[in-house]
Design a protein around this motif. Sequence first.
Motif, PDB file in Angstrom:
ATOM      1  N   ASN A 314       0.817  -1.209   0.000  1.00 37.84           N
ATOM      2  CA  ASN A 314       0.000   0.000   0.000  1.00 37.84           C
ATOM      3  C   ASN A 314       0.851   1.259   0.000  1.00 37.84           C
ATOM      4  N   THR A 318       1.388   2.714  -6.117  1.00 33.73           N
ATOM      5  CA  THR A 318       0.233   3.590  -6.326  1.00 33.73           C
ATOM      6  C   THR A 318      -0.426   3.222  -7.647  1.00 33.73           C
ATOM      7  N   PHE A 319      -1.740   3.285  -7.670  1.00 30.47           N
ATOM      8  CA  PHE A 319      -2.505   2.945  -8.865  1.00 30.47           C
ATOM      9  C   PHE A 319      -3.458   4.090  -9.184  1.00 30.47           C
ATOM     10  N   ILE A 322      -8.370   5.333 -13.561  1.00 33.16           N
ATOM     11  CA  ILE A 322      -9.176   4.136 -13.807  1.00 33.16           C
ATOM     12  C   ILE A 322      -8.305   2.984 -14.282  1.00 33.16           C
ATOM     13  N   LYS A 325      -6.643   1.387 -11.296  1.00 31.72           N
ATOM     14  CA  LYS A 325      -7.576   0.541 -10.540  1.00 31.72           C
ATOM     15  C   LYS A 325      -7.861  -0.749 -11.280  1.00 31.72           C
ATOM     16  N   LEU A 328      -4.976  -3.000 -10.839  1.00 35.58           N
ATOM     17  CA  LEU A 328      -4.983  -3.566  -9.493  1.00 35.58           C
ATOM     18  C   LEU A 328      -5.937  -4.749  -9.409  1.00 35.58           C
ATOM     19  N   VAL A 329      -7.126  -4.614 -10.004  1.00 42.14           N
ATOM     20  CA  VAL A 329      -8.097  -5.712  -9.975  1.00 42.14           C
ATOM     21  C   VAL A 329      -7.568  -6.919 -10.740  1.00 42.14           C
TER      22      VAL A 329
END
Length: 364
Positions: A314, A318-319, A322, A325, A328-329
Motif C-alpha cells: 500500500n 500507487t494505482f 481508472i 484501478k 490492481l483488480v
Amino acid sequence: MRYLFAEVSRGYLLEENEQMYTEKQRRFHTFMKTPRELEKIVMLFMHLQSQSVLEPSQKCDIIRATILVVGSVGLGYLDTSALYHVIRGQSVIKLYVMYNMLEIFDRLLASIGQDTLDSLYWVACDRNKSYFAAVFYFVIANIYVLTHSTVLLVEAVTLNVAINSHNKALLTIMISNNFVELKGSVFKKFETDNLFQMSCSDIRERFHYMVLMLVVSMRNLEQFNWDYSHLETLVPHIVLVLCGEVVVDWIKHAFITKFNDITPDIYQKYKAILSRDLAVSRHRNVHSEHSDLVSRRMGFTPLPLGCLVWQTVNQSLTFPGISGKLFLVVGFLCLVTMKVLIGICLLGHACKYRQATDTSPGRS
C-alpha cells in the motif's frame, strides 16, 4: 403573609393517590424497558439467523479478513521513514542486540498467536457464548496481530538499514549470527520427534526471511523510484542473507543426524506427515482453512505477515486513475488464480506422495 405561609406549609401527601402514581411509574418503567427487551429478541434471532446462514468456516474467514484489515490500517499509522532514520542512527552493537531481541519477540508471539486466534474462532462459532466474550477475544486478537506485525516491521526496517549501510559490519554480524544456532543445537541429544520440530521451525524461519527480503526489496525500489538498476546492488546482499540461512541449516542438520545416528530417510517420513496434514485439511468434515494443519504444525501464523505485506504494498505502489484501478483488480485476480493453481499442485503432489508411501512395502 398568610397566603405565603399556607403555600409553604400546605400538607399535600402523595400517598393519598398511591394507586394513580404507582400506575404512572409502571407505565414509565414499561416505556424505558421496551427498547432493551426489543433489542434482546432482535439480537437473539439475528444470532440464530447468522448461525443458519454462515458456516463456522465462513465465520472464521470473515474474522480473519476483518483482523487483516484492522491490523494493516493500524500498521499504516507507523512512520516507517522516521523509524528507518532512528534505527540508522544507532550503533552497530545496539542494532545487533535489538535485532536479536526482535527475533526472540517474534518467536514468543508466534507461540501464542495461534492459541489466541483459536480462542476467538471458538467463541465466535459457539452458540452458547455471549457477544461480549466474542468482542473481548476479538480485541485481544487484534492487539496480538498489531503487536506481532509491528515487531516484524521493525525487523524488516533493521534488515533494510543493514543492507543499505555503507559499513557492512552489521550485515556481516547478522549473517554470522546464524552460526550461533550451531552451538545450541549440534551438540545436544535429539530424538526423531525433536528433529521434526526443528525442521518445521527451520521451514517457517526460511519463509519468514523470504517475506522480509521481499519487503526490503519493495521499500528499496520505492525509495529509488522503481529504478531496477538498483537491483544490481540489492540482490547480492539478499542472496547472501538467504544463502547464509540455508548453509547453516545444512550444517546443523548434517551434524545432528551424524551425532544422533539418524538416517537421512527420516526426512521422507517428515514429508509424508506434512503431506497427510495437507490432504486431510481438504476433507469436507474439517472446519479449517486450507493448509491450516500444516501451518499449525510449523507454528506459522500468516496474519501478521499478511498485514506487513499489505502495508508495504500500500505504501510502495500507487494505482492512479481508472487504468490503475483496473490493473490492481487484474493483478489481484492473477494472484488469486496463482494461489489456487499452486494449492492444486501441492495437493496433488501430497496425495500422490501419500499414496506412494502407503503402498510401499517397507513402510512402518
